[in-house]
Design an enzyme around this catalytic site. Structure first.
Site, PDB file in Angstrom:
ATOM      1  N   LYS A  35       0.852  -1.206   0.000  1.00  0.00           N
ATOM      2  CA  LYS A  35       0.000   0.000   0.000  1.00  0.00           C
ATOM      3  C   LYS A  35       0.881   1.246   0.000  1.00  0.00           C
ATOM      4  O   LYS A  35       2.088   1.165   0.251  1.00  0.00           O
ATOM      5  CB  LYS A  35      -0.930  -0.031   1.210  1.00  0.00           C
ATOM      6  CG  LYS A  35      -0.199  -0.048   2.545  1.00  0.00           C
ATOM      7  CD  LYS A  35      -1.135  -0.396   3.693  1.00  0.00           C
ATOM      8  CE  LYS A  35      -0.383  -0.423   5.006  1.00  0.00           C
ATOM      9  NZ  LYS A  35      -1.228  -0.909   6.109  1.00  0.00           N
ATOM     10  N   TYR A 258      15.911  29.390  10.315  1.00  0.00           N
ATOM     11  CA  TYR A 258      14.681  30.010  10.810  1.00  0.00           C
ATOM     12  C   TYR A 258      14.533  29.783  12.318  1.00  0.00           C
ATOM     13  O   TYR A 258      14.763  28.678  12.809  1.00  0.00           O
ATOM     14  CB  TYR A 258      13.465  29.392  10.122  1.00  0.00           C
ATOM     15  CG  TYR A 258      13.332  29.749   8.663  1.00  0.00           C
ATOM     16  CD1 TYR A 258      13.178  31.073   8.262  1.00  0.00           C
ATOM     17  CD2 TYR A 258      13.339  28.756   7.699  1.00  0.00           C
ATOM     18  CE1 TYR A 258      13.038  31.389   6.911  1.00  0.00           C
ATOM     19  CE2 TYR A 258      13.195  29.064   6.350  1.00  0.00           C
ATOM     20  CZ  TYR A 258      13.047  30.389   5.967  1.00  0.00           C
ATOM     21  OH  TYR A 258      12.913  30.694   4.640  1.00  0.00           O
TER      22      TYR A 258
HETATM   23  C1  LIG Z   1      -0.452  -2.025   6.551  1.00  0.00           C
HETATM   24  C2  LIG Z   1      -1.015  -3.326   6.953  1.00  0.00           C
HETATM   25  C3  LIG Z   1      -0.181  -4.414   7.213  1.00  0.00           C
HETATM   26  C4  LIG Z   1       1.331  -4.303   7.193  1.00  0.00           C
HETATM   27  O1  LIG Z   1       1.764  -3.705   8.387  1.00  0.00           O
HETATM   28  P1  LIG Z   1       3.321  -3.516   8.699  1.00  0.00           P
HETATM   29  O2  LIG Z   1       3.348  -2.970  10.072  1.00  0.00           O
HETATM   30  O3  LIG Z   1       3.833  -2.543   7.708  1.00  0.00           O
HETATM   31  O4  LIG Z   1       3.942  -4.843   8.557  1.00  0.00           O
HETATM   32  C5  LIG Z   1      -0.761  -5.616   7.503  1.00  0.00           C
HETATM   33  N1  LIG Z   1      -2.109  -5.748   7.554  1.00  0.00           N
HETATM   34  C6  LIG Z   1      -2.937  -4.718   7.334  1.00  0.00           C
HETATM   35  C7  LIG Z   1      -4.404  -4.920   7.422  1.00  0.00           C
HETATM   36  C8  LIG Z   1      -2.426  -3.472   7.033  1.00  0.00           C
HETATM   37  O5  LIG Z   1      -3.244  -2.451   6.804  1.00  0.00           O
END
Ligand SMILES: *Cc1c(COP(=O)(O)O)cnc(C)c1O
Length: 361
Positions: A35, A258
Site C-alpha cells: 500500500k 529560521y
Molecule cells: C499495513 C497493513 C499491514 C502491514 O503492516 P506492517 O506494520 O507494515 O507490517 C498488515 N495488515 C494490514 C491490514 C495493514 O493495513
C-alpha cells in the site's frame, strides 16, 4: 544540472527482506503489503522485487490496476475492501480478493451478481477497534456472506494494535488478548486465518495462522522502534542522498536557520544540504539528528527548511561543497531519523516527495 537530491531503491534488499519474512513465516503464505505506493518505493518495483510473494496487499484500486498492468498475476488482497458498489466491477476485472469489514460492504455484495465468484477475507475486530466485525456481529456477517453463491469466504483475518510486545498494560488490545478474542470468534471456522503484520511476524513467533501480511519489514525498516531493522536481519531498501551546496563558518553565538534554533557554542563549520521538508525530510527533526557526510555520521543543526537543512562539519574538515550526504539508508537507518523526529520510519518512507527523483540499483 538538476538539484543534487536522489533516492535510490535497492531491489536486491527488497528481495532479501522478503526472503527473511518468508523464513520467519515457515509454511504460512506471504502477502507482501505494498500500500501507499509500496511504502514510497513504487508499486511497479515491488511487483518485480516481490515476485516470490504469494500475493500483494494494498488498498487503492488504482494501485491494484498498476500492479496488474506491471504483470502481477498472483492474488491481490484489497485490505479495506470496496468503498462503493462501482468498485465491484474493478474487483471483478482485476480479480481481487476483497476484505469485508462492515455490513455496508455485505449489502453491496448482496446486490451485485458478478460473473465469477469473489474471494473474500472477513475482517474481525478483536481489540484494535478500527475496522472489522466484533463478537456480536461476526456470526451474522459470516452467515450473510456464506448465503451468497457468488461470494467465497476464504479466510478470517484480524490486525494487532500492539503486535510488537505482549504487555498486559495494553489490556484487551494486548496481542495475547486479541488472539484469544480471535480464536473465540473463529472456533467453528474451518477455513484459513490471516493474522501477522511485520511486528507479529518478526517479534511474536507464537502468533500463527495460515498467511502473514508483512509490510514495513520488506522495505528494511523496523516495526518497533526498540529493535533495529539490522538486528532483525533486514536491509534498507531506500537510500535518500543529496550533496552539500554551501558551507558557512560560524563564530560562537551565531545562530543557524529560521527561528535561530541552533546557536553555535564555539566557532564551527556547518554545511548546507539540498534536502528539506518539501522532499519529505521531517521538519520536526531536532538538532543532532543523524546524517552521514562523506560516509561519516554527523548531526543536523538548526530548523529544517523547505529545501535545505544544515549539518555540523566540525569533525569533517575535508567536507566541502559537493560532498555526498546520506539522509537515510544503509548508513543512517530511517528509523533513527524518524525516532529523533518523533515519528516512525513508515511515515518518512511513505512521504518521500514527488519532486525527488528515484532510481533503482
Ligand atoms: C499495513 C497493513 C499491514 C502491514 O503492516 P506492517 O506494520 O507494515 O507490517 C498488515 N495488515 C494490514 C491490514 C495493514 O493495513
Amino acid at each position: 544540472m538538476p538539484r543534487p537530491i536522489l533516492a535510490t531503491i535497492d531491489l536486491a534488499a527488497m528481495r532479501h527482506n522478503l526472503a527473511q519474512a518468508r523464513a520467519r513465516a515457515g509454511r504460512r503464505r506471504v502477502w507482501a503489503i505494498v500500500k501507499a505506493n509500496a511504502y514510497g518505493h513504487g508499486i511497479e518495483r515491488a511487483v518485480r522485487a516481490f515476485a516470490d510473494a504469494d500475493g500483494l496487499g494494498l488498498l487503492d484500486l488504482a494501485e491494484a490496476q498498476r500492479a496488474r498492468d506491471a504483470g502481477w498475476r498472483k492474488p491481490i488482497l484489497l485490505l479495506e475492501g470496496i468503498f462503493e458498489p462501482a468498485d465491484l466491477a474493478l474487483v471483478d476485472a482485476l480479480r481481487l480478493t476483497a476484505v469485508v469489514h462492515g455490513f455496508e460492504q455485505i449489502e453491496m455484495l448482496e446486490r451485485h451478481r458478478p460473473a465469477q465468484p469473489i474471494d473474500v477475507y472477513l475482517k474481525l475486530n478483536t481489540g484494535m477497534n478500527r475496522l472489522g466485525f466484533g463478537a456480536a456481529d461476526t456470526p451474522r456477517a459470516l452467515a450473510r456472506l456464506e448465503a451468497l453463491p457468488h461470494v467465497r469466504v476464504v479466510s478470517l483475518m484480524t490486525h494487532f494494535a500492539n503486535a510488537e510486545r505482549d504487555d498486559a498494560r495494553f489490556g484487551r488490545a494486548a496481542p495475547a488478548e486479541q488472539l484469544r478474542a480471535f480464536e473465540a470468534l473463529a472456533e467453528s471456522w474451518r477455513g484459513e486465518r490471516c493474522l501477522a503484520n511485520s511486528a507479529a511476524l518478526f517479534l511474536q513467533p507464537s502468533i500463527g495462522g495460515d498467511a502473514v501480511r508483512p509490510g514495513i519489514a520488506l522495505y528494511g525498516a523496523t516495526p518497533d522502534a526498540t529493535v533495529s531493522a539490522a538486528s532483525l536481519g533486514l536491509r534498507a531498501a531506500m537510500t535518500l542522498r543529496s550533496r552539500l551546496i554551501g558551507v558557512q563558518q560560524l563564530q560562537a553565538g551565531d545562530a543557524v536557520g529560521y527561528g535561530s534554533h541552533f546557536v553555535a557554542p564555539r566557532p564551527m563549520r556547518i554545511g548546507v544540504v539540498a534536502c528539506g521538508y518539501a522532499d519529505g525530510y521531517p521538519r520536526h527533526a531536532p538538532n543532532g539528528t543523524p546524517v552521514a557526510v562523506d560516509g561519516v555520521r554527523v548531526g543536523t543543526v538548526g530548523r529544517v527548511s523547505m529545501d535545505m537543512l544544515c549539518v555540523d562539519l566540525t569533525d569533517l574538515p575535508a567536507a566541502r561543497v559537493g560532498s555526498e550526504v546520506e539522509l537515510w539508508g544503509s548508513r543512517v537507518p530511517v528509523d533513527e531519523v524518524a525516532s529523533a523526529a518523533g515519528t516512525v520510519g513508515y511515515q518518512l518512507l511513505c512521504a518521500l516527495a514527488q519532486r525527488v527523483p528515484v532510481v533503482e540499483v
